[in-house]
Design a protein around this motif. Sequence first.
Motif, PDB file in Angstrom:
ATOM      1  N   PHE A 462       0.847  -1.188   0.000  1.00  0.00           N
ATOM      2  CA  PHE A 462       0.000   0.000   0.000  1.00  0.00           C
ATOM      3  C   PHE A 462       0.885   1.241   0.000  1.00  0.00           C
ATOM      4  CE2 PHE A 462      -2.243  -3.436   2.121  1.00  0.00           C
ATOM      5  CZ  PHE A 462      -3.499  -3.422   1.511  1.00  0.00           C
ATOM      6  N   ASP A 463       1.042   1.859  -1.159  1.00  0.00           N
ATOM      7  CA  ASP A 463       1.838   3.079  -1.297  1.00  0.00           C
ATOM      8  C   ASP A 463       3.135   2.984  -0.497  1.00  0.00           C
ATOM      9  OD1 ASP A 463       2.488   5.598  -2.226  1.00  0.00           O
ATOM     10  OD2 ASP A 463       1.426   6.632  -0.603  1.00  0.00           O
ATOM     11  N   PRO A 464       3.959   1.970  -0.779  1.00  0.00           N
ATOM     12  CA  PRO A 464       5.170   1.773   0.025  1.00  0.00           C
ATOM     13  C   PRO A 464       6.271   2.753  -0.361  1.00  0.00           C
ATOM     14  CG  PRO A 464       5.120   0.175  -1.740  1.00  0.00           C
ATOM     15  CD  PRO A 464       3.834   0.965  -1.850  1.00  0.00           C
ATOM     16  N   ASP A 465       7.175   2.967   0.552  1.00  0.00           N
ATOM     17  CA  ASP A 465       8.382   3.736   0.274  1.00  0.00           C
ATOM     18  C   ASP A 465       9.478   2.736  -0.061  1.00  0.00           C
ATOM     19  OD1 ASP A 465      10.464   5.457   0.049  1.00  0.00           O
ATOM     20  OD2 ASP A 465      10.495   6.093   2.143  1.00  0.00           O
ATOM     21  N   TRP A 466       9.652   2.466  -1.352  1.00  0.00           N
ATOM     22  CA  TRP A 466      10.629   1.446  -1.774  1.00  0.00           C
ATOM     23  C   TRP A 466      12.062   1.896  -1.524  1.00  0.00           C
ATOM     24  CZ3 TRP A 466       8.521  -2.998  -2.146  1.00  0.00           C
ATOM     25  CH2 TRP A 466       7.278  -3.201  -2.731  1.00  0.00           C
ATOM     26  N   LYS A 467      12.286   3.192  -1.205  1.00  0.00           N
ATOM     27  CA  LYS A 467      13.640   3.660  -0.921  1.00  0.00           C
ATOM     28  C   LYS A 467      14.189   3.070   0.374  1.00  0.00           C
ATOM     29  CE  LYS A 467      14.706   7.895  -1.911  1.00  0.00           C
ATOM     30  NZ  LYS A 467      14.751   9.374  -1.959  1.00  0.00           N
ATOM     31  N   ARG A 468      13.304   2.461   1.181  1.00  0.00           N
ATOM     32  CA  ARG A 468      13.764   1.821   2.411  1.00  0.00           C
ATOM     33  C   ARG A 468      14.437   0.471   2.145  1.00  0.00           C
ATOM     34  NH1 ARG A 468      11.257   3.327   7.448  1.00  0.00           N
ATOM     35  NH2 ARG A 468      10.013   5.218   7.247  1.00  0.00           N
ATOM     36  N   LEU A 469      14.333  -0.022   0.911  1.00  0.00           N
ATOM     37  CA  LEU A 469      14.973  -1.302   0.577  1.00  0.00           C
ATOM     38  C   LEU A 469      16.420  -1.058   0.167  1.00  0.00           C
ATOM     39  CD1 LEU A 469      11.951  -2.130   0.492  1.00  0.00           C
ATOM     40  CD2 LEU A 469      12.533  -3.640  -1.424  1.00  0.00           C
ATOM     41  N   LYS A 470      17.280  -1.938   0.612  1.00  0.00           N
ATOM     42  CA  LYS A 470      18.666  -1.890   0.194  1.00  0.00           C
ATOM     43  C   LYS A 470      18.791  -2.474  -1.216  1.00  0.00           C
ATOM     44  CE  LYS A 470      20.269  -2.430   4.978  1.00  0.00           C
ATOM     45  NZ  LYS A 470      21.042  -3.269   5.921  1.00  0.00           N
ATOM     46  N   ALA A 497       4.137   7.200  -3.939  1.00  0.00           N
ATOM     47  CA  ALA A 497       4.065   7.049  -5.390  1.00  0.00           C
ATOM     48  C   ALA A 497       3.891   8.392  -6.080  1.00  0.00           C
ATOM     49  CB  ALA A 497       2.908   6.110  -5.768  1.00  0.00           C
ATOM     50  N   CYS A 498       3.239   9.345  -5.427  1.00  0.00           N
ATOM     51  CA  CYS A 498       2.985  10.652  -6.024  1.00  0.00           C
ATOM     52  C   CYS A 498       3.729  11.770  -5.302  1.00  0.00           C
ATOM     53  CB  CYS A 498       1.482  10.943  -6.036  1.00  0.00           C
ATOM     54  SG  CYS A 498       0.540   9.828  -7.086  1.00  0.00           S
ATOM     55  N   ARG A 499       4.854  11.418  -4.692  1.00  0.00           N
ATOM     56  CA  ARG A 499       5.605  12.436  -3.954  1.00  0.00           C
ATOM     57  C   ARG A 499       6.237  13.438  -4.899  1.00  0.00           C
ATOM     58  NH1 ARG A 499      10.273  10.566   0.083  1.00  0.00           N
ATOM     59  NH2 ARG A 499       8.455   9.580   1.055  1.00  0.00           N
ATOM     60  N   GLY A 500       6.550  13.023  -6.115  1.00  0.00           N
ATOM     61  CA  GLY A 500       7.230  13.910  -7.054  1.00  0.00           C
ATOM     62  C   GLY A 500       8.726  13.862  -6.848  1.00  0.00           C
ATOM     63  N   ALA A 501       9.368  15.028  -6.907  1.00  0.00           N
ATOM     64  CA  ALA A 501      10.816  15.092  -6.750  1.00  0.00           C
ATOM     65  C   ALA A 501      11.205  14.557  -5.375  1.00  0.00           C
ATOM     66  CB  ALA A 501      11.300  16.529  -6.925  1.00  0.00           C
ATOM     67  N   GLY A 502      12.176  13.675  -5.369  1.00  0.00           N
ATOM     68  CA  GLY A 502      12.653  13.079  -4.138  1.00  0.00           C
ATOM     69  C   GLY A 502      11.999  11.771  -3.798  1.00  0.00           C
ATOM     70  N   GLY A 503      10.945  11.383  -4.512  1.00  0.00           N
ATOM     71  CA  GLY A 503      10.279  10.121  -4.256  1.00  0.00           C
ATOM     72  C   GLY A 503      10.984   8.959  -4.941  1.00  0.00           C
ATOM     73  N   TRP A 504      10.541   7.747  -4.594  1.00  0.00           N
ATOM     74  CA  TRP A 504      11.194   6.559  -5.153  1.00  0.00           C
ATOM     75  C   TRP A 504      10.952   6.436  -6.660  1.00  0.00           C
ATOM     76  CZ3 TRP A 504       8.566   2.883  -7.795  1.00  0.00           C
ATOM     77  CH2 TRP A 504       7.178   2.797  -7.619  1.00  0.00           C
ATOM     78  N   VAL A 505       9.875   7.035  -7.166  1.00  0.00           N
ATOM     79  CA  VAL A 505       9.559   6.930  -8.596  1.00  0.00           C
ATOM     80  C   VAL A 505      10.685   7.533  -9.441  1.00  0.00           C
ATOM     81  CG1 VAL A 505       7.967   7.748 -10.380  1.00  0.00           C
ATOM     82  CG2 VAL A 505       7.070   6.869  -8.217  1.00  0.00           C
TER      83      VAL A 505
END
Length: 844
Positions: A462-470, A497-505
């Motif tokens: 659910f809208d995960p922050d994939w940047k937390r994965l190594k 997912a919709c954070r924009g700049a700085g997001g994992w996308v």
Amino acid sequence: MTQMIPPLLADEAVRTTFEWGRIQSNADWIAPIIACMVILLFVRHMYRRDAVELRPVWRWLLTTLRTAAFLGLLVVYLQPHWRTERVEVRNSRAVVLVDASLSMGQADSATNDTQEQEKQENSRGPTARGASGVSPTRSQQIAAALAETDFLPELRKTHDVVVVPFAEDIKRDRMATLNKAAPLNEKESDSDANDPTKKDVQPPDWKNLLAPTGVETRLGQALRQTIQEYRGGTVSAIIVLSDGGQNAGIAPESAVEMAWEAKIPIFAVGLGSDRRPANVAVCDLAVPSRAYPGDRYTVTGYLQAHGLSRQTVTVQVLSRAAGRSDNKKSQDAGEVLETQQVTLGGDGEVLPVKFELTPKTTGRQTLCVRVAAPEGDKNPADNFREADIEIVDRKNHVLLIADGPMREYQFLRNQLFRDRYTTVDVWLQSGKEGMSQDAKKILDAFPATREAMSDYDCIVAFDPDWKRLKPAQVELLEKWVGEQGGGLIVEAGPVDACRGAGGWVQDPNLTAIRNLYPVEFLGRMAATENNMVSSREPWPLDFSREGQEADFLGLADTATASRTAWASFPGVYSYCPLRGPKPGATVYARFSDPQVAQNGQGPVYFAGQFYGAGSVFYMGSAEMWRLRAIDTTYFSQFYTKLIRHVSQGRLLRGSSRGVLLVGQDRYLLGNTVELRAQLTNVRLEPLAAPSVNVQIVQPGGASQTLALKPDPTRAGAYVGQFPALVEGTYNIELPVPESENERLTRRIQVRVPDLERENPCRNDAVLSMIAKNTGGKYYVGLGSAIAPHGTPPLVGELKDQTSTVILPVAPNPQQEEAWLRTAMIVLCSLLCLEWLIRRLLKLA
């Protein structure tokens, strides 16, 4: 692709006429001639006075030069030009509208056909009835008539012919154009022999072009589209080859009025029987994909009777070990688990028969529901239906990942925690140490080893922050999906997912994660506008055809009930803006707000794709909890089916060497079945082979071999597809390469949609009304309209609408420029010569 026979050149001639641009009538000559005569008289008078001392020859020469210059100016003023016209002969045209809906796949019993149809079958011999004695389908009858009779050759003697299949709409990609043929007594010249447009080409494959694939019959809409496209031309008539089974779209009456105004008669040929044969059939079978030893589950068979209503029949459910078998004998194979005496419903009524079963052993089993039909049943082949079920002794292991405890996450967590068939772990990324969650295990980080990942069958994020994965965990997730067949459900949200700049996308280190998604996110330049789009009111989901036919998106046991349930859903409020779906992905539903649509399509909301051996499903926002407002069971039904669907690569692994996947377990007749295999060699490395063969056994026992080709995007992956053109159970078997007896098997169910099953009989009333009210004629059966030898009766009814039109050829500006240049040179030459002579004679 449109099939076309190259046209013979139409008779045409080019004629060129000379005319003056400023002269429209004889009166237009008066003023230029009077003015010219006055000027010429003045010129003569001037030279008589000016050259009185010269010899007469010089006087007349100068007069002639000046006169010629003025005459040249007069010619330029009058605008001479040559008008070219092309006389073009436009051939008369006959449009053949062919029904390609699924009801045309019916094979009508000869014992119940009308006398006209029996005469047709007897007269056409092998065309109407195969060597095996099996009655051909309606579509096959049309294909044989177009390929084997004189109907098209006779029609092409006078008309261009356009063959147009239709169902839900006009099948433009399958249209065939056959131009008017040259007369038989016309001799071919040597130049014609070298003309590529006059050489014979392979005729269209009518069987494939007219194959019944449509789930609806929109006869009225097809007629309106055809009339609108061809009105005002040289259409002689529209010929309709159909059973008349109008079951959707606008009524044919509106098309009849339009045809009358356009003066286009419609000739209708009715196919099929005017009454259904007495028959009882197991029209559908609902079996859960998984069950557990000792837990009861429900098997539902659906009976449909015609001509045998209210009779009592015996219905049994049988079980046997899953595996390849002869479909003709499989109904008698297996252990009888339960028997019921059932009274059939009314004519055409679908009656559900439920069996409550308790499995005792594990493994993959084939269940068969069989009805002992009463005397008079004309089609014993549809008296049984089969489906596979997996009896497993382990629970489905699901991992929930969420950046925050949103409602969707909480409802699904509670549901799975209470489900005795599921084990649920959670990783709440914003959670604190020591928090309490309804789950078997609470993770504080993503799994870090292959062994830990192997425990899970499905991940719902659910809208995960994939940047937390190594980086190692990102690679682990990608291989878990692609190589181990893991199922992944990803739901977009406003936080990550919709954070924009700085997001994992936008993170370049997470390309492998983005590759898993079946959609393309907005690029880096649009990052500042990549916010969640929200509406003040809910918008229903606009399901594509694939979404409507996807069994795993059903909210109820039957397709009709599921459509009703989704229709009652008010909709969702938000979605994540995207660039669009990836190539090869399947879009199941879109956000329906027309204000945000682009190119007539709304933003993607549901989408899915195979990724290696696994499956990934995308949702535009986490709002399915709103289904609970309609019925609390809809939410659980939605996620239960969806999790099972994406987990099929894990749950149905038949070998350690690979997995065989299908798009879904149940298809509608005419759908394309997508196959995907992920295979390894004996060293458990990705298989490298040019192709692998799959054996497909159709419901009638016929077998075909399909070669799966390598998927260039993933090593060891092979893909292929085939059309499901026969109703019933398909057995799919893939022998594992470099092994002795290891095989991967799948079984799918193919059924006829309800609309095409309800009333497949020939509708004489509709077809005769269409023909009568447009000045055409109605024929019952192909035999009465298409004679096997000689001129078909229908052809003689069509009038020749060939017309001759005169078309102006656009003037050539280069020729106009050349003519003016020449005129200027001549005029200048005359004036220069006059001036030179005057200088020599000392007159200037």
